[in-house]
Design an enzyme around this catalytic site. Structure first.
Site, PDB file in Angstrom:
ATOM      1  CG  HIS A  83      35.871 -17.357 -54.255  1.00  0.00           C
ATOM      2  ND1 HIS A  83      35.185 -18.052 -53.274  1.00  0.00           N
ATOM      3  CD2 HIS A  83      35.393 -17.805 -55.436  1.00  0.00           C
ATOM      4  CE1 HIS A  83      34.345 -18.899 -53.859  1.00  0.00           C
ATOM      5  NE2 HIS A  83      34.453 -18.771 -55.169  1.00  0.00           N
ATOM      6  CG  HIS A 123      29.275 -25.349 -56.044  1.00  0.00           C
ATOM      7  ND1 HIS A 123      30.492 -24.904 -56.485  1.00  0.00           N
ATOM      8  CD2 HIS A 123      29.406 -26.698 -55.982  1.00  0.00           C
ATOM      9  CE1 HIS A 123      31.301 -25.931 -56.691  1.00  0.00           C
ATOM     10  NE2 HIS A 123      30.670 -27.031 -56.385  1.00  0.00           N
ATOM     11  CG  ASP A 155      34.090 -19.351 -59.527  1.00  0.00           C
ATOM     12  OD1 ASP A 155      34.432 -18.946 -58.391  1.00  0.00           O
ATOM     13  OD2 ASP A 155      33.902 -20.551 -59.778  1.00  0.00           O
TER      14      ASP A 155
END
Lengths: 455, 317
Positions: A81, A198, A324
């Protein structure tokens, strides 16, 4: 990237090409070609020109002394991210890619849950352009599966792919409506790209804070059962079978998920999955002091789940390792556990953690780790068609240099990431990426090169 | 009997966050200290100068009358200056973070904060953030240590020791901080604990905390020396955790008929406030073996002991 390029420009004025390098004496480990021996690598024009033993000196080409190091295809983090656009206080494309470079990654796939959401070609282009200007490594945007991540309407996948998206995902939320998911997968099938899932049934995980079990009971935190993940893994295995689309389960965290995927893979070739380092080295027992840096989604699971993940990693059920990397501002972590944001940063700790806890404990060989951190991610995201995940002659010179013996003490104050939310601060680890090369340019670890230059 | 040299006179920590962190001898120290303070509450002048000049802040971020009043009285009877912050009047209602509130209280040189908060683990967070002593007065579904301590005190007062005592805790265990603290405390004191309730209100792996599980109150009625009834929160019905108050009362309510089958000297407890006619029938609530008012009275003494021990008050009493 330009910061470094500028330095070369000053230092090596007159050298034929900035990005030409002769990498001497490293243990070249490239599972994509089955190579694992001491060789030299010639990098010219941003590409791998040749790999051979004892390449003779080439006049005026800089050499990198890689003796004692692993030289492998550039590592790829499939799940990052970057927070830009929208939350540039937490991470930017510049800072996030610098963190990636320092962590040994040459390419990253960044998730769509920015503000605005990456659900149009315009946002994809914006990220690609920004990454070209200020990025240190290759950036591949992952588009949203549905508009606004709302799980309702399809996005313009064709247009976004043309603009540089590599996959699609409603990461962070998942698509609750099975009918919508079916259509997403069906539509994606014609592009032959992975849908990154997800897996979370939000009705089952509702308001949950941590893994359901003894520790959630002891701590009085709302539980998230393993089944919240597993029911969705099961559903999407069935929908992958129905549609024939490619499904990649990201951050699988439970023994049940691994078992479902293992069984399904026997019949379906369109399934892959990844696991995060934190789900491999931490458990829900670590939450005992309500450390908000350990609050992640999916949550840290039980010891038995960790064992099952490790088995899945060994037997090939789990194809890849992804960080992640989820940066958060201090005020989102320095608060009551219930109010804290989910996620931890990982770009700068993943390689050292995996070398220490996976390779160091003989769970995977270094070659198989590289498979899961470079070759397989490149294959899943089709980056291999652009020459990533391999040191084959002619592929782009994305190379990671690893020192398996380097002693590391994780220090979050010295990270390139703008955020500090790592639970690994202070951990002592063995092994790290010491030099990262993207398209023949050294983007991290220049000290090593300067010392070694003989040109 | 313990040798004098082994007797504890201090708690290990600056905080009381939960029963989990307490050793058995620390619990005994608190209960012994409470015994001497109980006498103070019976005097005409209900005050000792033990904590004179010390400042205690009651930070109640979730509505509570009895616990706050109990802590306030405890502080005042020890001559401390007590200040109340409540949810609506505090800056937290205006969006100030707990971290900033803690810094503010520290800057004002408070000595101890008593906190009630709806989030589990919030007192751990506060204790980490500040140098002040922190007393957990209930954090989410996690712990409510002073409640468990006053419950132990009340039971001990009646039967002498908890060793081997059979205690059934009945009701919503999942959301109950009282249940968690009591399961841990009663186990540490040697009692045998059983939790009774519908499976929807029993948390995962509660057995590992030291409680047997039963879904049938009638099974446990004859077994129990103590019946500890928990307050059922009516909102739980909307979350589909039980179908109706009517059915809950029928299956898990303590009524006269059930009491008839219980041991003659069974003790009945409830942390309050009661839902009469739901978890406990009105006539049962008013029986002599029901210890609810004793629990409240002992609450002040136990909290005095906790404040006194954490702030290391002068030798007095």
């Amino acid at each position: 990237m330009w910061r470094y390029a500028w330095r070369f420009y000053i230092c090596y004025w007159g050298v034929p090409r900035l990005s030409d390098h002769l990498i001497r004496g490293g243990r070249v480990t490239d599972p994509s070609q089955g190579i694992d021996e001491i060789m030299d690598v010639m990098v010219r024009d941003g590409r791998i020109e040749c790999i051979a033993k004892d390449i003779k000196d080439i006049k005026e080409v800089k050499e990198i002394d890689a003796r004692g190091l692993i030289v492998c295809p550039g590592l790829i983090d499939m799940h990052v991210h970057l927070r830009e656009p929208g939350r540039e206080d937490e991470e930017t494309i510049a800072s996030g890619t610098e963190a990636a470079a320092r962590g040994g990654f040459t390419s990253i796939a960044c998730m769509a849950n920015t503000k605005p959401v990456v659900d149009t070609a315009t946002v994809v282009k914006m990220i690609k352009e920004k990454a070209r200007d200020v990025g240190w490594v290759n950036v591949w945007p992952v588009g949203a599966m549905t508009k606004g991540l709302e799980g309702k309407e399809l996005v313009e996948m064709g247009d976004m792919l043309k603009s540089g998206a590599c996959a699609f995902s409603d990461d962070g939320r998942g698509v609750m409506d099975a009918e919508v998911m079916r259509r997403v997968l069906e539509y994606a099938k014609m592009f032959d790209i992975p849908m990154i899932v997800h897996a979370e049934d939000r009705n089952l995980s509702k308001k949950g804070q941590m893994n359901e079990g003894y520790y959630s009971t002891l701590l009085g935190l709302r539980p998230i059962p393993a089944e919240a993940e597993e029911t969705m893994v099961a559903r999407d295995i069935l929908l992958a079978r129905l549609t024939g689309a490619r499904v990649h389960f990201t951050h699988v965290s439970t023994g049940g998920s691994v078992e479902l995927i293992r069984r399904a893979k026997k019949a379906c070739s369109n399934l892959t999955c990844d696991v995060t380092p934190h789900h491999l080295v931490l458990t829900d027992a670590d939450l005992i002091d309500y450390n908000t840096d350990l609050k992640v989604n999916p949550p840290l699971r039980s010891k038995d789940d960790v064992k099952a993940l490790i088995t899945g990693l060994k037997d090939g059920t789990i194809d890849a390792i992804a960080s992640d990397h989820a940066p958060h501002a201090p005020q989102e972590k320095e608060c009551e556990f219930e109010y804290a944001a989910f996620g931890m940063i990982g770009l700068e700790t993943t390689v050292s953690l995996m070398l220490t806890h996976i390779v160091g404990k003989n769970i995977l060989s270094i070659g198989r780790l590289i498979e899961k951190m470079s070759v397989n991610p490149a294959h899943i995201l089709k980056m291999d068609t652009h020459g990533s995940g391999s040191l084959k002659e002619g592929s782009s010179a994305d190379i990671t240099f690893i020192d398996t013996k380097a002693e590391v003490k994780v220090d979050r104050t010295k990270m390139a990431s703008l955020s500090r939310n790592t639970p690994f601060n202070g951990w002592r680890l063995t092994g790290k990426a010491v030099l990262t090369m993207v398209n023949g340019n050294i983007v991290s670890g220049d000290a090593l090169e300067k010392e070694a230059v003989k040109a | 009997m313990k040798k004098v040299s082994e007797t504890k006179t201090k708690l290990k920590s600056k905080d009381l966050l939960g029963i989990r962190e307490l050793e058995k001898d620390e619990i005994e120290l608190i209960l012994d200290t409470a015994l001497s303070f109980k006498e103070v509450s019976k005097r005409t002048i209900k005050k000792v100068p033990a904590l004179r000049g010390r400042t205690i802040v009651n930070l109640f971020l979730e509505p509570s009358t009895r616990t706050r009043t109990s802590f306030e009285l405890a502080g005042k009877r020890l001559s401390a200056d007590t200040v109340n912050f409540s949810a609506k009047s505090s800056a937290l209602a205006k969006g100030e973070s707990l971290k900033d509130t803690a810094e503010t209280l520290e800057a004002m040189n408070a000595d101890l904060v008593v906190m009630r908060h709806s989030a589990s683990g919030s007192s751990h967070f506060l204790a980490r953030t500040t140098h002040l002593s922190v007393v957990n007065a209930g954090d989410g579904s996690h712990e409510h240590p002073t409640q468990a301590l006053l419950d132990l005190f009340t039971i001990q007062e009646k039967v002498g020791s908890l060793e081997g005592l059979k205690i059934a805790i009945v009701g919503d265990i999942s959301h109950s901080r009282v249940a968690r603290s009591n399961i841990l405390a009663m186990n540490k004191m040697g009692a045998e604990v059983k939790v009774v309730g519908p499976p929807t209100l029993l948390p995962a792996e509660i057995e590992m905390m030291g409680a047997q599980v039963d879904y049938d109150l009638d099974d446990s009625i004859e077994w129990a020396d103590v019946l500890y009834m928990l307050r059922i929160q009516l909102e739980r019905q909307e979350e589909s955790l039980f179908p109706s108050i009517r059915e809950y009362a029928a299956l898990f309510g303590l009524n006269k008929e059930r009491i008839m089958r219980a041991k003659k000297d069974v003790l009945i407890m409830h942390p309050g406030p009661m839902n009469r006619g739901v978890e406990i029938a009105s006539d049962v609530a008013d029986l002599p073996q029901t210890l609810i008012t004793e629990q409240v009275a002992n609450g002040v003494a136990v909290r005095m002991a906790v404040l006194y021990l954490l702030l290391g008050g002068a030798e007095i009493v």
